[in-house]
Write an enzyme that holds these catalytic residues in place. Structure first.
Site, PDB file in Angstrom:
ATOM      1  N   ARG A   1      -2.764 -10.348   5.222  1.00 42.80           N
ATOM      2  CA  ARG A   1      -3.138 -10.368   3.800  1.00 42.80           C
ATOM      3  C   ARG A   1      -1.977  -9.806   2.993  1.00 42.80           C
ATOM      4  NH1 ARG A   1      -5.478  -6.929   0.079  1.00 42.80           N
ATOM      5  NH2 ARG A   1      -7.004  -7.858  -1.340  1.00 42.80           N
TER       6      ARG A   1
ATOM      7  N   LYS B   1       0.830  -1.209   0.000  1.00 45.48           N
ATOM      8  CA  LYS B   1       0.000   0.000   0.000  1.00 45.48           C
ATOM      9  C   LYS B   1       0.862   1.255   0.000  1.00 45.48           C
ATOM     10  CE  LYS B   1      -4.189  -2.152   1.525  1.00 45.48           C
ATOM     11  NZ  LYS B   1      -5.108  -2.489   2.622  1.00 45.48           N
TER      12      LYS B   1
HETATM   13  C1  YH5 Z   1      -7.355  -5.009   3.350  1.00 46.18           C
HETATM   14  O1  YH5 Z   1      -6.492  -4.273   3.853  1.00 46.18           O
HETATM   15  N1  YH5 Z   1      -7.214  -4.306   0.908  1.00 46.18           N
HETATM   16  S1  YH5 Z   1      -7.780  -4.132  -1.774  1.00 46.18           S
HETATM   17  C2  YH5 Z   1      -3.473  -0.271  -2.970  1.00 46.18           C
HETATM   18  C3  YH5 Z   1      -2.195  -0.723  -3.260  1.00 46.18           C
HETATM   19  C4  YH5 Z   1      -1.860  -2.046  -3.035  1.00 46.18           C
HETATM   20  C5  YH5 Z   1      -2.808  -2.907  -2.528  1.00 46.18           C
HETATM   21  C6  YH5 Z   1      -0.489  -0.311  -4.788  1.00 46.18           C
HETATM   22  N2  YH5 Z   1      -8.829  -5.652   0.191  1.00 46.18           N
HETATM   23  C7  YH5 Z   1      -7.688  -5.002   1.959  1.00 46.18           C
HETATM   24  O2  YH5 Z   1      -4.801  -4.520  -1.431  1.00 46.18           O
HETATM   25  N3  YH5 Z   1      -9.359  -6.689   2.330  1.00 46.18           N
HETATM   26  C8  YH5 Z   1      -7.931  -4.711  -0.158  1.00 46.18           C
HETATM   27  O3  YH5 Z   1      -1.282   0.159  -3.755  1.00 46.18           O
HETATM   28  C9  YH5 Z   1      -8.686  -5.858   1.514  1.00 46.18           C
HETATM   29  N4  YH5 Z   1      -8.072  -5.863   4.137  1.00 46.18           N
HETATM   30  C10 YH5 Z   1      -9.033  -6.672   3.635  1.00 46.18           C
HETATM   31  N5  YH5 Z   1      -9.687  -7.481   4.480  1.00 46.18           N
HETATM   32  C11 YH5 Z   1      -6.511  -2.887  -1.652  1.00 46.18           C
HETATM   33  C12 YH5 Z   1      -5.117  -3.403  -1.755  1.00 46.18           C
HETATM   34  C13 YH5 Z   1      -4.090  -2.457  -2.275  1.00 46.18           C
HETATM   35  C14 YH5 Z   1      -4.403  -1.128  -2.498  1.00 46.18           C
END
Ligand code: YH5
Length: 355
Positions: free
Chosen positions: A332, A297
């Site tokens: 996760r 993130k």
């Molecule tokens: C979470 O924290 N996050 S989707 C922006 C990014 C990288 C990754 C490049 N679903 C979560 O993973 N479900 C998502 O920048 C989730 N907890 C749970 N339970 C977002 C994501 C991401 C966003």
């Protein structure tokens, strides 16, 4: 004693044999049933706009006579039952599988489906006990996806995963997708809106016997990073998750089937994300298993360099270990193999290799 609500943040952690010995001697208390113990706690009384903090050792807590404290202590220390059939005594990895067009170069639904099935199998082989399948990007700035589009993306992948050793989780906010996923064998509904975007998700989860992940978010993905504000981010997120847990229990989703997640990056500034990470142990007061997703993130890059999501892996591993060190049960992650290695080395160094 309590003026307003009582929150409880365990601190001063011990691991493995030292934890067991200290619990035995009354010097520490087990965190969510163990194998981590805490030797002290911060008691927070009040609310998000006005609160008072006091530090107690685990021994001193025994002399405090207060029914609110008794109740929260019980929730913090009670062993957590298995979640979706998984024992939570060691950190559990949830591997991320995106079935969104932007994650594959050439589009085509067949390639996308096959790519996602292969990816999920690789994550399971690398140590993911859960694979989380998502067909709607909820990254900051993303548009919502139509139901039929999301179904077309995820259902063939879920069907292709029948017989996978991993527990299948569906990352969706839509009841129709959750229902189809349950039919195709998914056991967990991971909903970034904590079952608020589509209230019918509650009935689907209750009827299908799905475990749920309730995540906090402020605002909608499209606009949530514009100007997120809180008086006290940890207490507000705690109150929200507590109310969502109660709503699920009232709808017939047993407490043993609920996990809670503070939702890093979902309507949070760097400072908000860091507050949550530093205070994760507070959330054990919810009395349910905790899940944290920091992987790749933006706030990880906001600390180190890391403009490219893939360059955020070292920070992602550090965040996963920091969460596990506070007793967070489910992590996760994108890089399952790397996270598994990091967590195993951390575990062996802190707990010894006997268990
Ligand atoms: C979470 O924290 N996050 S989707 C922006 C990014 C990288 C990754 C490049 N679903 C979560 O993973 N479900 C998502 O920048 C989730 N907890 C749970 N339970 C977002 C994501 C991401 C966003």
């Amino acid at each position: 004693m309590a003026e307003g609500k009582l929150y409880f943040r365990p601190i001063g952690f011990l691991y493995g044999p030292a934890a067991d010995a200290a619990v035995e001697d009354g010097l520490a208390l087990p965190l969510a049933g163990g194998p981590i113990a805490f030797t002290a706690a911060v008691l927070i009384e009040g609310n998000a706009t006005n609160s008072r903090r006091r530090l107690f050792t685990a021994q001193a807590l025994r002399n405090v006579r207060d029914s609110d404290l008794g109740a929260v202590l019980k929730r913090v220390t009670a062993p957590r039952p298995a979640y979706a059939g998984l024992s939570l005594t060691r950190p559990v990895l949830m591997g991320i599988v995106n079935v969104t067009p932007d994650s594959f170069s050439d589009g085509g639904l067949y390639d996308e489906t096959e790519g996602a099935i292969t990816h999920a199998a690789e994550l399971a082989a690398a140590g993911a006990q859960i694979v989380d399948i998502g067909g709607e990007s909820t990254r900051p700035g993303s548009d919502a996806v139509e139901r039929d589009e999301e179904l077309a993306r995820v259902v063939p992948v879920l069907e292709g995963l029948a017989g996978s050793p991993a527990v299948i989780s569906i990352d969706t906010r839509k009841s129709e997708v959750a229902k189809a996923a349950a039919k195709a064998g998914a056991k967990i509904l991971n909903d970034v809106s904590a079952l608020t975007y589509d209230p019918a998700c509650m009935t689907v989860a209750a009827k299908a016997g799905l475990a749920v992940v309730l995540m906090h978010a402020q605002g909608e993905p499209k606009t949530m990073q514009e100007n997120p504000t809180y008086d006290d981010v940890t207490l507000e997120v705690f109150d929200y998750l507590e109310s969502r847990i109660e709503a699920c229990v009232a709808a017939g989703i047993g407490r043993a089937r609920i996990a809670a997640d503070p939702g890093l990056g979902f309507g949070k500034t760097l400072a908000h994300n860091l507050s949550l990470l530093a205070n994760l142990s507070l959330f054990h007061g919810l009395g349910v298993p905790l899940l944290v997703g920091a992987s790749r993130k933006r706030f990880i890059g906001g600390l180190g360099q890391g403009k490219e999501p893939r360059s955020r892996e070292p920070g992602s591993h550090a965040a996963a270990i920091a969460a596990a060190a506070q007793g967070v049960q489910i992590l996760r992650v994108h890089d399952v193999a790397g996270s598994h290695q990091g967590l195993e080395v951390w575990r062996a160094s802190m707990f010894g290799t006997e268990n």
